[in-house]
Design an enzyme around this catalytic site. Structure first.
Site, PDB file in Angstrom:
ATOM      1  N   TYR A   1     -15.382  23.836  84.352  1.00  0.00           N
ATOM      2  CA  TYR A   1     -15.123  25.122  84.802  1.00  0.00           C
ATOM      3  C   TYR A   1     -15.106  26.124  83.472  1.00  0.00           C
ATOM      4  O   TYR A   1     -14.338  25.740  82.541  1.00  0.00           O
ATOM      5  CB  TYR A   1     -13.851  25.030  85.652  1.00  0.00           C
ATOM      6  CG  TYR A   1     -13.338  26.456  86.188  1.00  0.00           C
ATOM      7  CD1 TYR A   1     -13.532  26.673  87.459  1.00  0.00           C
ATOM      8  CD2 TYR A   1     -12.855  27.524  85.324  1.00  0.00           C
ATOM      9  CE1 TYR A   1     -12.995  27.994  88.056  1.00  0.00           C
ATOM     10  CE2 TYR A   1     -12.449  28.599  85.706  1.00  0.00           C
ATOM     11  CZ  TYR A   1     -12.453  28.911  87.213  1.00  0.00           C
ATOM     12  OH  TYR A   1     -12.124  30.082  87.706  1.00  0.00           O
ATOM     13  N   GLY A   2     -15.998  26.881  83.434  1.00  0.00           N
ATOM     14  CA  GLY A   2     -15.914  27.631  82.180  1.00  0.00           C
ATOM     15  C   GLY A   2     -14.849  28.994  82.191  1.00  0.00           C
ATOM     16  O   GLY A   2     -13.843  28.884  82.413  1.00  0.00           O
TER      17      GLY A   2
ATOM     18  N   GLY B   1     -15.616  30.602  85.457  1.00  0.00           N
ATOM     19  CA  GLY B   1     -15.190  30.583  86.836  1.00  0.00           C
ATOM     20  C   GLY B   1     -15.980  31.773  87.349  1.00  0.00           C
ATOM     21  O   GLY B   1     -15.832  32.246  88.669  1.00  0.00           O
ATOM     22  N   THR B   2     -16.905  32.458  86.787  1.00  0.00           N
ATOM     23  CA  THR B   2     -17.662  33.751  87.035  1.00  0.00           C
ATOM     24  C   THR B   2     -18.782  33.590  87.969  1.00  0.00           C
ATOM     25  O   THR B   2     -19.623  34.341  88.355  1.00  0.00           O
ATOM     26  CB  THR B   2     -17.837  34.664  86.055  1.00  0.00           C
ATOM     27  OG1 THR B   2     -19.036  33.855  85.246  1.00  0.00           O
ATOM     28  CG2 THR B   2     -16.582  34.970  85.284  1.00  0.00           C
ATOM     29  N   SER B   3     -19.043  32.178  88.382  1.00  0.00           N
ATOM     30  CA  SER B   3     -20.404  31.665  89.260  1.00  0.00           C
ATOM     31  C   SER B   3     -20.295  32.713  90.556  1.00  0.00           C
ATOM     32  O   SER B   3     -19.430  33.034  90.952  1.00  0.00           O
ATOM     33  CB  SER B   3     -20.303  30.526  89.708  1.00  0.00           C
ATOM     34  OG  SER B   3     -21.169  30.035  90.553  1.00  0.00           O
TER      35      SER B   3
ATOM     36  N   TYR C   1     -32.881  43.508  90.216  1.00  0.00           N
ATOM     37  CA  TYR C   1     -31.480  43.354  90.409  1.00  0.00           C
ATOM     38  C   TYR C   1     -31.201  44.441  91.396  1.00  0.00           C
ATOM     39  O   TYR C   1     -31.352  45.805  91.332  1.00  0.00           O
ATOM     40  CB  TYR C   1     -30.704  43.640  89.246  1.00  0.00           C
ATOM     41  CG  TYR C   1     -29.491  43.712  89.199  1.00  0.00           C
ATOM     42  CD1 TYR C   1     -28.711  42.017  88.807  1.00  0.00           C
ATOM     43  CD2 TYR C   1     -28.473  44.375  89.668  1.00  0.00           C
ATOM     44  CE1 TYR C   1     -27.514  41.714  88.771  1.00  0.00           C
ATOM     45  CE2 TYR C   1     -27.154  44.125  89.826  1.00  0.00           C
ATOM     46  CZ  TYR C   1     -26.548  42.715  89.214  1.00  0.00           C
ATOM     47  OH  TYR C   1     -25.212  42.505  89.275  1.00  0.00           O
TER      48      TYR C   1
ATOM     49  N   ARG D   1     -28.249  28.962  82.404  1.00  0.00           N
ATOM     50  CA  ARG D   1     -29.354  29.895  81.662  1.00  0.00           C
ATOM     51  C   ARG D   1     -29.066  31.269  82.144  1.00  0.00           C
ATOM     52  O   ARG D   1     -29.781  32.193  82.691  1.00  0.00           O
ATOM     53  CB  ARG D   1     -30.708  29.484  82.654  1.00  0.00           C
ATOM     54  CG  ARG D   1     -31.269  28.370  82.340  1.00  0.00           C
ATOM     55  CD  ARG D   1     -32.502  28.263  83.099  1.00  0.00           C
ATOM     56  NE  ARG D   1     -33.371  26.839  82.594  1.00  0.00           N
ATOM     57  CZ  ARG D   1     -34.200  26.695  81.524  1.00  0.00           C
ATOM     58  NH1 ARG D   1     -34.374  27.907  80.885  1.00  0.00           N
ATOM     59  NH2 ARG D   1     -34.889  25.619  81.224  1.00  0.00           N
ATOM     60  N   SER D   2     -28.102  31.879  81.420  1.00  0.00           N
ATOM     61  CA  SER D   2     -27.493  33.263  81.596  1.00  0.00           C
ATOM     62  C   SER D   2     -28.197  34.106  80.784  1.00  0.00           C
ATOM     63  O   SER D   2     -29.243  33.791  79.857  1.00  0.00           O
ATOM     64  CB  SER D   2     -26.188  33.260  81.094  1.00  0.00           C
ATOM     65  OG  SER D   2     -25.707  34.581  80.871  1.00  0.00           O
TER      66      SER D   2
ATOM     67  N   ARG E   1     -16.413  46.625  92.459  1.00  0.00           N
ATOM     68  CA  ARG E   1     -16.326  45.920  93.742  1.00  0.00           C
ATOM     69  C   ARG E   1     -15.005  45.971  94.533  1.00  0.00           C
ATOM     70  O   ARG E   1     -14.974  46.098  95.517  1.00  0.00           O
ATOM     71  CB  ARG E   1     -16.723  44.361  93.359  1.00  0.00           C
ATOM     72  CG  ARG E   1     -18.229  44.118  93.205  1.00  0.00           C
ATOM     73  CD  ARG E   1     -18.018  42.688  92.738  1.00  0.00           C
ATOM     74  NE  ARG E   1     -18.401  41.838  93.985  1.00  0.00           N
ATOM     75  CZ  ARG E   1     -18.360  40.211  93.566  1.00  0.00           C
ATOM     76  NH1 ARG E   1     -18.261  39.982  92.421  1.00  0.00           N
ATOM     77  NH2 ARG E   1     -18.740  39.443  94.514  1.00  0.00           N
TER      78      ARG E   1
END
Ligand SMILES: Cc1cc2nc3c(=O)[nH]c(=O)nc-3n(C[C@H](O)[C@H](O)[C@H](O)COP(=O)(O)OP(=O)(O)OC[C@H]3O[C@@H](n4cnc5c(N)ncnc54)[C@H](O)[C@@H]3O)c2cc1C
Length: 560
Positions: free
Chosen positions: A117-118, A120-122, A448, A198-199, A387
């Site tokens: 877990y980096g 958690g922004t996945s 996007y 692969r950001s 958001r």
């Protein structure tokens, strides 16, 4: 303190002006917010941990809830409604490589699964524990956040893999360097997460995607520890670094990441241009890329996005003046805004901007100088906060991204937007949809697309709306020549669609690689490959003659 069920730090709010909410209500109807559940309430319902005690592992229910989900729209619904099906059985906080190796060994003893877990922004379900007989241990990399080595001569920096964007930049900038990787999730996402997914950052045109920046590091696996050496280039057979990129936590845990860094630019500026229409904007971007003009960013908004930004701005007086100027200069309805970034030596930047203006003039572009660019730079990480603002006003917002060749850009954009606009027709709901090109290449670009819709009367109705929207747009992407993802990754949410991007032989090779590093499928086995793909190979053995067509048929049925 970071909000547990939303984006950002508590207390950092970005309210929208009244007129912006009226604009939205006119487009898709008034919004009605849903009630949210408190963290304390959710935590009392968490099942007992199935893990034994360990000095590195925290089993506190509140901590486990906070690490249970990422930031997809479905994750937000789960957290805000309190309907979180699975939470990890514990969260480990290693402080060294040895701690990670110890945890890998313990996972075998405990027969548990692991989720690195980096931040958690996945947004595609990467870090969500899955239901199953085995307990899940989430491994937070947050304590591995130091600059470990800096080779100023070779422009290489080694960091703990849990270092977040601001930590990377603060530690580098103190020495006069930058990584230049600025994804919109910059505030929380980490080096390890960037490599594993692969950001791509907002200035990838200048600094490169993470593939270019990732020079090496250390990968801790069930097969031992791997040191990936940071040669400037080599011709020494296939490179394991390539496999680690995009591995989504399936091969091992990156403990250290070595990155290619740059000297801090002496000059940086962002400019705004407006083109009379989308085709003109696209042609200008294509020309700039194919002429190799050294820019650090090109971001072209389609007409609906351009209009939305102008309407939502809280500087309506300035916008009125801008609109007058644009109309006078020929950029009327259908106009498209292009943001241009230049970074580097002043003379080189001025020259690049001059070259771009020359192309822009040819396509009828109107130069509005630096004002819009400065505004964008000031608020470059603000959109994720909006958001929450819109959620509070009763609206759901989500984004999808893909990439394709220039030849298909227009048809793909139209297909994606059309799919989203019509996805809720049966529910008699309108969807506000707008797109920009966020990363450009000589061969094509990434699209996007953002969609805004009204929350339903209940969480279940809202989830059903989002599922329809997501399925419709993914379908449009894969049938109109887009990749499943340009930078968010595959995770759980996109894996069903992966066979449209990678054929059976490639999927088999990836599966075999995962099995080599993680023979007992403990590490994020839910990510990347289509459902049941691994299970089939594990039971029959990954031979070249395996007939996986029925599994692939199941998955392509969803795609077709
Ligand atoms: C508001 C918002 C904006 C975003 N904008 C962008 C953007 O502009 N560009 C972009 O590329 N993405 C963007 N994303 C997506 C997300 O930020 C990226 O996927 C990011 O790279 C994830 O990093 P993380 O550290 O949060 O990883 P996590 O979400 O924690 O994990 C993602 C995956 O990486 C694995 N992983 C994490 N750390 C390690 C490690 N040390 N070793 C092995 N595996 C590891 C995890 O197991 C998981 O499979 C955005 C997301 C949000 C919510």
């Amino acid at each position: 303190m970071q909000r547990w069920n939303s984006w950002g730090e508590a207390g950092h709010d970005y309210p929208l002006p009244e007129h912006a909410l009226h604009y939205l209500a006119d487009l898709i109807g008034p919004g009605y917010p849903l009630e949210e559940v408190l963290l304390e309430t959710v935590s009392t319902k968490v099942a007992e941990s199935r893990l034994a005690n360990h000095s590195l592992v925290n089993k506190d229910p509140e901590v486990r809830v906070c690490y249970a989900r990422g930031h997809s729209f479905a994750d937000w619904l789960a957290k805000k409604s309190g309907q979180i099906e699975m939470v990890p059985d514990g969260v480990a906080f290693p402080e060294s490589r040895d701690d990670i190796l110890q945890l890998l060994e313990w996972a075998e003893q405990m027969d548990c699964n692991l989720i690195p877990y980096g931040g958690g922004t996945s947004v595609v379900g990467h870090i969500n524990p899955q239901a199953g007989a085995r307990p899940t241990l989430t491994v937070s990399m947050s304590r591995l956040s130091q600059l470990l080595a800096l080779d100023k001569e070779s422009l290489l920096a080694t960091f703990g893999a849990g270092t977040t964007g601001p930590q990377v930049e603060a530690q580098l900038q103190a020495h006069g360097f930058t990584l230049g990787h600025f994804p919109q999730s910059f505030e929380y996402s980490t080096l390890g997460g960037w490599v594993a997914t692969r950001s791509s950052g907002q200035q990838s045109l200048g600094y490169g995607r993470i593939e270019t920046l990732f020079a090496g590091g250390r990968l801790e696996t069930f097969q031992g520890s791997y040191y990936l050496r940071p040669f400037p280039a080599e011709s020494a057979g296939p490179d394991l670094k390539e496999c680690v990129l995009g591995s989504e936590g399936r091969l091992g845990i990156l403990s250290e990441v070595i990155v290619n860094i740059s000297r801090l630019p002496r000059f940086e500026a962002f400019y705004g241009l407006f083109f009379p229409d989308w085709q003109a904007g696209i042609a200008a971007c294509q020309q700039a890329l194919q002429q190799r003009i050294p820019l650090s960013m090109l971001r072209l908004s389609a007409p609906e996005e351009t209009e939305t930004f102008l309407r939502l701005s809280d500087k309506q007086n300035a916008i009125r003046w801008l609109e007058k100027l644009l109309v006078m200069r020929g950029a009327k309805a259908g106009r498209c805004q292009l943001l241009v970034g230049v970074s580097g030596e002043k003379a080189q930047c001025h020259h690049a901007w001059k070259q771009l203006r020359r192309i822009s003039r040819f396509y009828g572009g109107v130069n509005t100088g630096q004002l819009i660019g400065q505004q964008w730079q000031r608020h470059r990480y603000r959109n994720p906060y909006l958001r929450e603002t819109l959620w509070q006003a009763g609206y759901g917002v989500d984004t999808v991204e893909t990439a394709t060749q220039w030849l298909h850009i227009d048809s793909l954009r139209q297909a994606m937007e059309q799919a989203l606009r019509s996805a809720l027709h049966d529910d008699a709901e309108q969807v506000h949809v707008f797109t920009h090109i966020s990363h450009c290449y000589a061969q094509g670009a990434s699209l996007y697309t953002t969609f805004v819709f009204r929350l339903g009367e209940t969480y279940d109705i809202t989830l059903a709306r989002w599922q329809k929207l997501k399925a419709a747009v993914m379908q449009a992407i894969v049938t109109h020549g887009g990749t499943v993802s340009h930078h968010h990754g595959v995770g759980v949410d996109h894996r069903t669609f992966l066979p449209s991007t990678k054929d059976e032989q490639q999927l088999k090779a990836i599966s075999a690689l995962c099995q080599h590093f993680d023979p007992n499928a403990r590490l994020c086995a839910h990510n990347l490959l289509p459902p049941n793909f691994d299970i089939l190979l594990t039971t029959t053995g990954p031979t070249a003659s395996d007939d996986l067509s029925h599994v692939l048929k199941d998955t392509t049925d969803v795609v077709a």
